[in-house]
Design a protein around this motif. Structure first.
Motif, PDB file in Angstrom:
ATOM      1  N   PRO A  37     -25.490  50.724 -36.832  1.00  0.00           N
ATOM      2  CA  PRO A  37     -25.361  49.270 -36.606  1.00  0.00           C
ATOM      3  C   PRO A  37     -24.143  48.901 -35.774  1.00  0.00           C
ATOM      4  N   GLU A  38     -22.998  49.595 -36.015  1.00  0.00           N
ATOM      5  CA  GLU A  38     -21.789  49.240 -35.264  1.00  0.00           C
ATOM      6  C   GLU A  38     -21.959  49.539 -33.781  1.00  0.00           C
ATOM      7  N   LEU A  39     -22.797  50.537 -33.447  1.00  0.00           N
ATOM      8  CA  LEU A  39     -23.034  50.857 -32.042  1.00  0.00           C
ATOM      9  C   LEU A  39     -23.848  49.754 -31.376  1.00  0.00           C
ATOM     10  N   THR A  40     -24.796  49.196 -32.089  1.00  0.00           N
ATOM     11  CA  THR A  40     -25.578  48.087 -31.550  1.00  0.00           C
ATOM     12  C   THR A  40     -24.681  46.898 -31.237  1.00  0.00           C
ATOM     13  N   GLU A  41     -23.766  46.594 -32.155  1.00  0.00           N
ATOM     14  CA  GLU A  41     -22.847  45.472 -31.943  1.00  0.00           C
ATOM     15  C   GLU A  41     -21.951  45.727 -30.729  1.00  0.00           C
ATOM     16  N   LYS A  42     -21.499  46.967 -30.601  1.00  0.00           N
ATOM     17  CA  LYS A  42     -20.631  47.309 -29.473  1.00  0.00           C
ATOM     18  C   LYS A  42     -21.382  47.180 -28.147  1.00  0.00           C
ATOM     19  N   ILE A  43     -22.639  47.624 -28.124  1.00  0.00           N
ATOM     20  CA  ILE A  43     -23.419  47.553 -26.892  1.00  0.00           C
ATOM     21  C   ILE A  43     -23.745  46.110 -26.538  1.00  0.00           C
ATOM     22  N   GLN A  44     -24.022  45.290 -27.547  1.00  0.00           N
ATOM     23  CA  GLN A  44     -24.289  43.874 -27.272  1.00  0.00           C
ATOM     24  C   GLN A  44     -23.079  43.216 -26.621  1.00  0.00           C
ATOM     25  N   LYS A  45     -21.906  43.585 -27.107  1.00  0.00           N
ATOM     26  CA  LYS A  45     -20.679  43.057 -26.506  1.00  0.00           C
ATOM     27  C   LYS A  45     -20.547  43.546 -25.068  1.00  0.00           C
ATOM     28  N   ARG A  46     -20.940  44.794 -24.842  1.00  0.00           N
ATOM     29  CA  ARG A  46     -20.863  45.360 -23.499  1.00  0.00           C
ATOM     30  C   ARG A  46     -21.828  44.652 -22.562  1.00  0.00           C
ATOM     31  N   LEU A  47     -22.995  44.329 -23.042  1.00  0.00           N
ATOM     32  CA  LEU A  47     -23.972  43.607 -22.221  1.00  0.00           C
ATOM     33  C   LEU A  47     -23.475  42.221 -21.852  1.00  0.00           C
ATOM     34  N   LEU A  48     -22.778  41.583 -22.793  1.00  0.00           N
ATOM     35  CA  LEU A  48     -22.194  40.272 -22.499  1.00  0.00           C
ATOM     36  C   LEU A  48     -21.146  40.401 -21.401  1.00  0.00           C
ATOM     37  N   GLN A  49     -20.338  41.478 -21.469  1.00  0.00           N
ATOM     38  CA  GLN A  49     -19.350  41.713 -20.413  1.00  0.00           C
ATOM     39  C   GLN A  49     -20.029  41.956 -19.078  1.00  0.00           C
ATOM     40  N   GLU A  50     -21.150  42.661 -19.087  1.00  0.00           N
ATOM     41  CA  GLU A  50     -21.885  42.909 -17.846  1.00  0.00           C
ATOM     42  C   GLU A  50     -22.320  41.596 -17.205  1.00  0.00           C
ATOM     43  N   ASN A  51     -22.865  40.686 -18.010  1.00  0.00           N
ATOM     44  CA  ASN A  51     -23.281  39.390 -17.472  1.00  0.00           C
ATOM     45  C   ASN A  51     -22.101  38.624 -16.895  1.00  0.00           C
ATOM     46  N   GLU A  52     -20.951  38.718 -17.582  1.00  0.00           N
ATOM     47  CA  GLU A  52     -19.759  38.014 -17.095  1.00  0.00           C
ATOM     48  C   GLU A  52     -19.300  38.585 -15.759  1.00  0.00           C
ATOM     49  N   ILE A  53     -19.344  39.921 -15.624  1.00  0.00           N
ATOM     50  CA  ILE A  53     -18.923  40.544 -14.368  1.00  0.00           C
ATOM     51  C   ILE A  53     -19.850  40.145 -13.227  1.00  0.00           C
ATOM     52  N   LEU A  54     -21.146  40.222 -13.474  1.00  0.00           N
ATOM     53  CA  LEU A  54     -22.102  39.856 -12.429  1.00  0.00           C
ATOM     54  C   LEU A  54     -21.952  38.387 -12.038  1.00  0.00           C
ATOM     55  N   HIS A  55     -21.714  37.519 -13.028  1.00  0.00           N
ATOM     56  CA  HIS A  55     -21.503  36.106 -12.737  1.00  0.00           C
ATOM     57  C   HIS A  55     -20.221  35.909 -11.927  1.00  0.00           C
ATOM     58  N   ALA A  56     -19.165  36.646 -12.292  1.00  0.00           N
ATOM     59  CA  ALA A  56     -17.894  36.523 -11.561  1.00  0.00           C
ATOM     60  C   ALA A  56     -18.047  36.968 -10.115  1.00  0.00           C
ATOM     61  N   MET A  57     -18.865  38.002  -9.885  1.00  0.00           N
ATOM     62  CA  MET A  57     -19.079  38.452  -8.509  1.00  0.00           C
ATOM     63  C   MET A  57     -19.850  37.411  -7.718  1.00  0.00           C
ATOM     64  N   GLU A  58     -20.820  36.772  -8.345  1.00  0.00           N
ATOM     65  CA  GLU A  58     -21.580  35.723  -7.660  1.00  0.00           C
ATOM     66  C   GLU A  58     -20.692  34.536  -7.309  1.00  0.00           C
ATOM     67  N   GLN A  59     -19.742  34.210  -8.208  1.00  0.00           N
ATOM     68  CA  GLN A  59     -18.885  33.041  -8.012  1.00  0.00           C
ATOM     69  C   GLN A  59     -17.601  33.365  -7.257  1.00  0.00           C
ATOM     70  N   SER A  60     -17.432  34.649  -6.829  1.00  0.00           N
ATOM     71  CA  SER A  60     -16.208  35.078  -6.138  1.00  0.00           C
ATOM     72  C   SER A  60     -14.970  34.760  -6.968  1.00  0.00           C
ATOM     73  N   ASP A  61     -15.023  35.104  -8.241  1.00  0.00           N
ATOM     74  CA  ASP A  61     -13.910  34.825  -9.153  1.00  0.00           C
ATOM     75  C   ASP A  61     -12.865  35.939  -9.167  1.00  0.00           C
ATOM     76  N   PHE A  62     -12.998  36.911  -8.292  1.00  0.00           N
ATOM     77  CA  PHE A  62     -12.032  38.005  -8.252  1.00  0.00           C
ATOM     78  C   PHE A  62     -10.972  37.734  -7.190  1.00  0.00           C
ATOM     79  N   THR A  63      -9.756  38.109  -7.487  1.00  0.00           N
ATOM     80  CA  THR A  63      -8.653  37.968  -6.545  1.00  0.00           C
ATOM     81  C   THR A  63      -7.679  39.115  -6.773  1.00  0.00           C
ATOM     82  N   LEU A  64      -6.670  39.206  -5.906  1.00  0.00           N
ATOM     83  CA  LEU A  64      -5.654  40.252  -6.036  1.00  0.00           C
ATOM     84  C   LEU A  64      -4.313  39.630  -6.396  1.00  0.00           C
ATOM     85  N   PHE A  65      -3.698  40.153  -7.441  1.00  0.00           N
ATOM     86  CA  PHE A  65      -2.308  39.836  -7.751  1.00  0.00           C
ATOM     87  C   PHE A  65      -1.445  40.966  -7.186  1.00  0.00           C
TER      88      PHE A  65
END
Length: 660
Positions: free
Chosen positions: A398-426
């Motif tokens: 069960p803990e692996l399922t929870e971890k993967i669900q969190k990972r999938l949420l991060q994947e959606n956030e990354i793909l959304h950030a790339m679409e919105q050009s939310d990346f920059t360099l410090f």
């Protein structure tokens, strides 16, 4: 099946035959050389004997004193080397000779082969003979005893035969032992493994790779056999003796469990894999392989996947090349999308919407497990998913399922950030810690968060590589870095800027052309762009890396090795690292953070850098004590929060570039 003649016996016979033939030729050549040396020695001795009696013998011949001449010749009888001593007139008529005891016979092949006996002829002159055109009175002919030479030949031949045949025996045994260990023994092991194989395991068998043969021809043979066996598994099993397939054309449960058990028993199980159990509701056509739904599901399966039908609506999938849970979840979601796609009914005026449930079990080889246990665990996970509702996917843990669900949420956030050009360099400055001057800067990736701040998760790069966006994101990072440098060049700012590269990005074939295009488009000055390659990514093929880094240097960029000491810096790696065109080594922050209490690792890395004449930069300098220690260790360049945290481009320029 028995071996009638072992490879060991055959190769010993071959090696022995070649060794004996070679040694015989060598003995003949050496024997003729020794005999010729002995002939020269005998000839020299005969010359010395002749010169010892030459003057009195010449006088006796001149006086025609035959008695005196005979007496002088008789004085040569005690000389053991002689077998003949004659005085011969110029007309080749023998005048006098000495009666030596008859010599012992010598085989004719010796006298012919070695040109025996050894004979010399010394002219006898009178004291008043003209020195310009002397005419001999007679000739003293001396002949060596051939039997002595024969004894020498026999002795030399027996010595060389004994020595060289013993040497041949030692070499044959040594070579046979080596060949037996390197070739015959592994082949015998493979043959025994194949001979003892039950018939039921033949279609799924994988050979065990012999130790210390991973990189040679035997390893290639085993890997080729195993690959062919894997390819054979994918072919239709129509031959006699093969387990019957189910009516669907897919593997049945018995076959699948045998495949699964074979994978668990093979060396490949160490790599890890996943087992998926798929349940489909509203399945038409009894799950036949030509069913549109099943065909659609099979289209998304990777190459090394094995699918089987367990019951009317339950299927098993062995994902052999998927070791990470995240990738297994992605595959399960792709399968679920195909299951949920609308299916036309037989009536033709309505569509069905199948639902499904998927249970996943990960195998990591940490604990021994049987194929039946894995199937039971996967079925338990699938039933739990079915109880939670439609279209659920669950891991057995069960803990692996929870971890993967969190990972999938991060994947959606990354793909959304790339679409919105939310990346920059410090940008974080690199300082000369003695003078306080800014000597360079490192560009660090940041993403715009929900609250408007900028940050980056610690496992962001790993996740980006897993979901396959690192190549696109890496190009974006390079382009942002080139934009910053182009702006600085227009404003007269000459600071070099370091940009991090991902191992995945470097391995892309289009990486170099894209980099050259960016350098040309933004007109970046040579050496101002510094590419940081992380050592922990490990350069697998150093020969290819040498070519790649040389091309990067030729393109006008500098090379920096990041996280040095955390990777695979063995002696061989370091020895080959010397040939790589690297300009800078960065001492990892984990080594700097324990200064000055623990200075061992920094001293080691610094010594390596100085030995290879490569510039050193310390990362993560956060205290004054660390700065002072590094300066005392003759490490002048550093970066860290002691000097400045990573800043936006505007803040960095305001704080550090106005003084440049």
């Amino acid at each position: 099946m028995r071996v009638r003649r072992s490879l060991t016996i055959k190769q010993m016979a071959a090696v022995s035959g070649i060794a004996v033939f070679t040694i015989c030729i060598f003995i003949v050549i050496q024997l003729f050389h020794f005999v010729q040396q002995r002939r020269d020695d005998y000839a020299q001795q005969l010359e010395n004997i002749a010169h010892s009696v030459r003057e009195p013998l010449s006088q006796a011949v001149l006086d025609v004193d035959l008695e005196e001449t005979q007496d002088i010749l008789n004085t040569l009888q005690p000389v053991g080397i002689l077998s003949r001593a004659d005085v011969v007139m110029p007309n080749q008529i023998a005048a006098l000779h000495t009666h030596f005891p008859p010599g012992r016979p010598v085989p004719q092949w010796v006298t012919r082969g070695f040109n025996l006996p050894v004979t010399i002829s010394v002219p006898l002159y009178s004291a008043a003979a003209s020195p310009k055109a002397p005419k001999p009175l007679a000739f003293l002919v001396l002949q060596a005893d051939s039997y002595r030479m024969y004894q020498f030949i026999v002795s030399a031949l027996s010595t060389m035969l004994t020595t060289y045949l013993l040497l041949a025996l030692i070499l044959t045994i040594s070579l046979s032992w080596v060949i037996n260990r390197l070739i015959v023994k592994p082949l015998r092991t493979i043959a025994s493994e194949l001979e003892s194989l039950p018939e039921s395991d033949i279609p799924y068998h994988q050979l065990t790779l012999p130790e210390r043969h991973e990189d040679d021809e035997i390893g290639m043979l085993v890997r080729s056999y195993n690959r062919n066996q894997q390819q054979r598994e994918k072919l239709p099993q129509n031959s006699e003796g093969a387990l019957p397939r189910s009516e669907t054309g897919l593997n049945n449960e018995e076959q699948f469990i045998q495949h699964l058990q074979q994978r668990l028993s093979s060396a490949e199980s160490e790599k890890g894999f996943h087992l998926l159990l798929i349940g489909i509701e509203s399945l038409r056509d009894d799950g036949h392989v030509d069913c549109p739904l099943i065909s659609s599901v099979m289209e998304v399966l990777p190459e090394h996947c094995l699918m089987a039908r367990l019951s009317y609506n339950e299927f098993a999938l062995l994902a052999g090349d998927i070791a990470r849970p995240f990738m297994a979840m992605r595959l399960a979601r792709q399968i679920m999308e195909r299951i949920n796609a609308p299916q036309e009914s037989h009536a033709g005026n309505m569509s069905l919407h199948p639902t499904g449930s998927i249970g996943i079990v990960q195998h990591t080889d940490e604990f021994p497990v049987s194929a039946q246990q894995m199937m039971s665990n996967a079925r338990a996970a699938r039933l739990s998913a079915c109880q939670q509702g439609k279209n659920q996917i669950l891991f057995f843990e069960p803990e692996l399922t929870e971890k993967i669900q969190k990972r999938l949420l991060q994947e959606n956030e990354i793909l959304h950030a790339m679409e919105q050009s939310d990346f920059t360099l410090f940008i974080q400055p690199q300082m000369n810690m003695r003078s306080g001057a800014v000597v360079g800067a490192e560009a660090l990736l940041r993403r715009k968060m929900a609250d408007g701040s900028y940050g980056l998760e610690s496992d962001f790069i790993v996740l980006a590589e897993e979901i396959g966006v690192m190549s696109l994101l890496g190009y974006k990072i390079l382009e942002l870095g080139c934009q910053i440098l182009a702006d600085w060049q227009q404003r007269g700012i000459t600071l070099p800027l370091s940009v991090n590269l991902s191992g995945v990005q470097v391995q892309q074939r289009n990486f170099l052309p894209e980099l050259r295009s960016l350098l040309s488009r933004y007109k970046i000055n040579p050496g101002q762009l510094v590419l940081e390659i992380t050592e922990t990514a490990r350069i697998e093929d150093l020969d290819r890396a040498l070519v790649l880094l040389s091309e990067l240097r030729a393109a006008g960029v500098s090379i920096e090795l990041d996280d040095f000491g955390l990777g695979y810096s063995g002696l061989e790696y370091l020895n080959r690292l010397r040939s790589l065109p690297i300009d800078v080594i960065k001492i990892d922050r984990s080594f700097v953070s324990v200064l000055p209490e623990d200075e061992v690792m920094v001293n080691i890395v610094a010594s390596i850098g100085r030995a290879m004449n490569i510039q050193l930069v310390a990362e993560g300098v956060e205290t004054e004590e660390q700065r002072l220690w590094l300066l005392n260790a003759n490490i002048h360049l550093g970066q860290g929060y002691l000097f400045s945290p990573p800043l936006s481009k505007k803040e960095f320029e305001r704080k550090f570039c106005q003084r440049s």
